[in-house]
Structures are given as structure tokens and as C-alpha cells.
Design a protein around this motif. Structure first.
Motif, short mmCIF file in Angstrom:
data_model
loop_
_atom_site.label_atom_id
_atom_site.label_comp_id
_atom_site.label_asym_id
_atom_site.label_seq_id
_atom_site.Cartn_x
_atom_site.Cartn_y
_atom_site.Cartn_z
N ALA A 1 43.58 57.64 30.89
CA ALA A 1 44.69 56.69 30.88
C ALA A 1 45.39 56.83 32.46
O ALA A 1 46.05 55.89 32.66
CB ALA A 1 45.89 56.97 29.95
N GLU A 2 44.93 57.75 33.28
CA GLU A 2 45.30 57.54 34.48
C GLU A 2 44.55 56.59 35.33
O GLU A 2 45.14 55.73 36.04
CB GLU A 2 45.00 58.86 35.36
N ILE A 3 43.36 56.44 35.14
CA ILE A 3 42.81 55.18 36.27
C ILE A 3 42.44 53.92 35.36
O ILE A 3 42.51 52.94 36.14
CB ILE A 3 41.42 55.69 36.35
N PHE A 4 42.40 53.78 33.85
CA PHE A 4 42.13 52.54 33.35
C PHE A 4 43.36 51.59 33.73
O PHE A 4 42.87 50.48 33.90
CB PHE A 4 41.80 52.83 31.89
N PRO A 5 44.47 51.90 33.51
CA PRO A 5 45.66 50.68 33.73
C PRO A 5 45.37 50.25 35.49
O PRO A 5 45.40 49.08 35.62
CB PRO A 5 46.82 51.34 33.82
N VAL A 6 44.84 51.11 36.16
CA VAL A 6 44.70 50.40 37.61
C VAL A 6 43.53 49.76 37.54
O VAL A 6 43.51 48.62 38.14
CB VAL A 6 44.52 51.94 38.47
N GLY A 7 42.50 49.89 36.76
CA GLY A 7 41.36 49.26 36.67
C GLY A 7 41.65 47.73 36.01
O GLY A 7 41.05 46.68 36.40
N VAL A 8 42.66 47.77 35.02
CA VAL A 8 43.06 46.44 34.37
C VAL A 8 43.90 45.59 35.48
O VAL A 8 43.60 44.48 35.26
CB VAL A 8 43.82 46.89 33.16
N LEU A 9 44.49 46.43 36.09
CA LEU A 9 45.26 45.69 37.29
C LEU A 9 44.50 44.91 38.17
O LEU A 9 44.26 43.58 38.65
CB LEU A 9 46.27 46.50 37.87
N VAL A 10 43.43 45.64 38.80
CA VAL A 10 42.19 45.20 39.48
C VAL A 10 41.46 44.12 38.96
O VAL A 10 41.24 43.03 39.62
CB VAL A 10 41.38 46.36 40.26
N SER A 11 41.12 44.53 37.86
CA SER A 11 40.32 43.23 37.15
C SER A 11 41.25 41.91 36.93
O SER A 11 40.76 40.69 37.10
CB SER A 11 39.90 43.84 35.64
N LEU A 12 42.71 41.87 36.40
CA LEU A 12 43.28 40.91 36.53
C LEU A 12 43.34 40.20 37.52
O LEU A 12 43.17 38.75 37.69
CB LEU A 12 44.65 41.10 36.03
N VAL A 13 43.46 40.87 38.72
CA VAL A 13 43.79 40.08 40.13
C VAL A 13 42.53 39.55 40.53
O VAL A 13 42.17 38.49 41.02
CB VAL A 13 44.01 41.07 41.14
N SER A 14 41.10 40.45 40.22
CA SER A 14 40.01 39.96 40.67
C SER A 14 39.43 38.67 39.90
O SER A 14 39.12 37.46 40.53
CB SER A 14 38.93 40.85 40.48
N ALA A 15 39.76 38.78 38.54
CA ALA A 15 39.54 37.72 37.61
C ALA A 15 40.16 36.30 37.98
O ALA A 15 39.63 35.29 38.07
CB ALA A 15 39.62 38.03 36.16
N GLY A 16 41.40 36.49 38.51
CA GLY A 16 42.51 35.22 38.88
C GLY A 16 41.74 34.79 39.95
O GLY A 16 41.75 33.35 40.26
N LEU A 17 41.42 35.46 41.21
CA LEU A 17 40.85 34.90 42.26
C LEU A 17 39.45 34.41 42.26
O LEU A 17 39.29 33.44 42.63
CB LEU A 17 40.82 36.13 43.42
N LEU A 18 38.62 35.00 41.41
CA LEU A 18 37.12 34.55 41.41
C LEU A 18 36.70 33.58 40.45
O LEU A 18 35.82 32.92 40.54
CB LEU A 18 36.34 35.94 41.36
N ARG A 19 37.92 33.37 39.63
CA ARG A 19 37.45 32.34 38.75
C ARG A 19 37.45 30.82 39.68
O ARG A 19 37.03 29.87 39.09
CB ARG A 19 38.54 32.09 37.63
#
Length: 169
Positions: free
Chosen positions: A141-159
Motif C-alpha cells: 500500500a506504500e507504492i501501489f497508490p503512487v502507481g495508480v496516480l502515475v497510471s492515470l496521468v500516463s493513460a490520460g496523456l497517451l490516449r
């Protein structure tokens, strides 16, 4: 796997370099900076999937799925590295953490009642943290929320296929 190796490697190097737990004021900065560096692989993974496997086009949800997959694997590596760090350094994280929190509150001038309650809470934390069924998900739970945030931003940009389009030979 690259994200997991980077974050796990940095974690091991950091804790070995400090012979255990780094100072509280630097530990979180080092940890979360390392996570962001490692999780840049999320962006790279989504972009590669978009450009190579999907012909330069990807929707938000498939991109988010790739990002979350990379983040999940990085989280597993992070948890394994955390357990390895504790075994290699013979560090008792729960005790070190509890002592640091109590010392911080004493330095702030906490009342005797507040310190007594905090000491009891930290004793309970140490008992819980000794159980792997508590400790492992807590580390994840320390790292996964950071991964979710990075995934949301990356998916938003790369779509957007015009954002960093694939180079054609």
C-alpha cells in the motif's frame, strides 16, 4: 519488471547504505522519489504498447490497465525487496519507527497523557507489524497508490495518439 527491479534495487541500496533505517526526514523523500523514478516505466510501458502492439492508438481504459499491471508487478517487487532489506540488515523497523514517532512527539512537547497513549498505540503497532499478513499488504500500500496516480496521468496523456507519436521508419 523493470520498475520493480529499480524500486527494489534502490530500496536495498538505501537501507544497506544507512545500515538500517535512514533518518525519518530523508527516508520518505528518498522512498517516494525512487518510486516515481521506477514507476516512469508505467509511462514507457503504456507508450510501447500503444505504439508497437496497437498501431499507435490506445484508449484510456486499456492504457490504464497496462499501467496498473506494471504498478502491480512493481509493488510485488517492492514488497519482496522490503522483506529482503529487513532480513539483510536485521532491522526491526517497527521498533525504530515507533521510537522515532515517540521521540518526535516528545520534542514537540506532547503531554504525559498523550505520550502514554502514543506509546500504547506504538506497542500495538509493533505487535501487528510482526504479522506478515499485516506487514506485506502495508508495504504494498506504500507504492501501489503512487502507481495508480502515475497510471492515470500516463493513460490520460497517451490516449491521445498525437502525444509523442510513434516514429515511423
Amino acid at each position: 519488471m523493470i520498475a520493480g527491479l529499480v524500486v527494489g534495487g534502490f530500496e536495498i541500496v538505501t537501507f544497506v547504505a544507512f545500515s538500517g533505517m535512514p533518518p525519518m526526514k530523508y527516508g520518505m523523500v528518498i522512498g517516494y522519489t525512487t518510486m516515481l523514478i521506477a514507476l516512469s516505466a508505467v509511462f514507457v510501458g503504456i507508450k510501447r504498447h500503444r505504439d508497437v502492439d496497437r498501431g499507435g492508438v490506445i484508449g484510456f481504459w486499456p492504457a490504464l490497465g497496462v499501467g496498473l499491471g506494471v504498478s502491480f508487478i512493481a509493488g510485488i517487487f517492492y514488497v519482496i525487496a522490503w522483506e529482503a532489506v529487513q532480513a539483510m540488515t536485521h532491522m526491526n523497523f517497527a521498533t525504530s519507527y515507533a521510537n522515532a514517532i515517540i521521540a518526535s512527539e516528545k520534542a514537540k512537547g506532547a503531554s504525559a497523557d498523550a505520550l502514554a497513549k502514543l506509546t500504547a498505540d506504538m506497542a500495538a503497532f509493533k505487535v501487528k507489524y510482526a504479522n506478515p499478513m499485516y506487514r506485506l499488504p502495508m508495504a504494498f500500500a506504500e507504492i501501489f497508490p503512487v502507481g495508480v496516480l502515475v497510471s492515470l496521468v500516463s493513460a490520460g496523456l497517451l490516449r491521445n495518439s498525437r502525444f509523442l507519436p510513434a516514429r515511423r521508419a
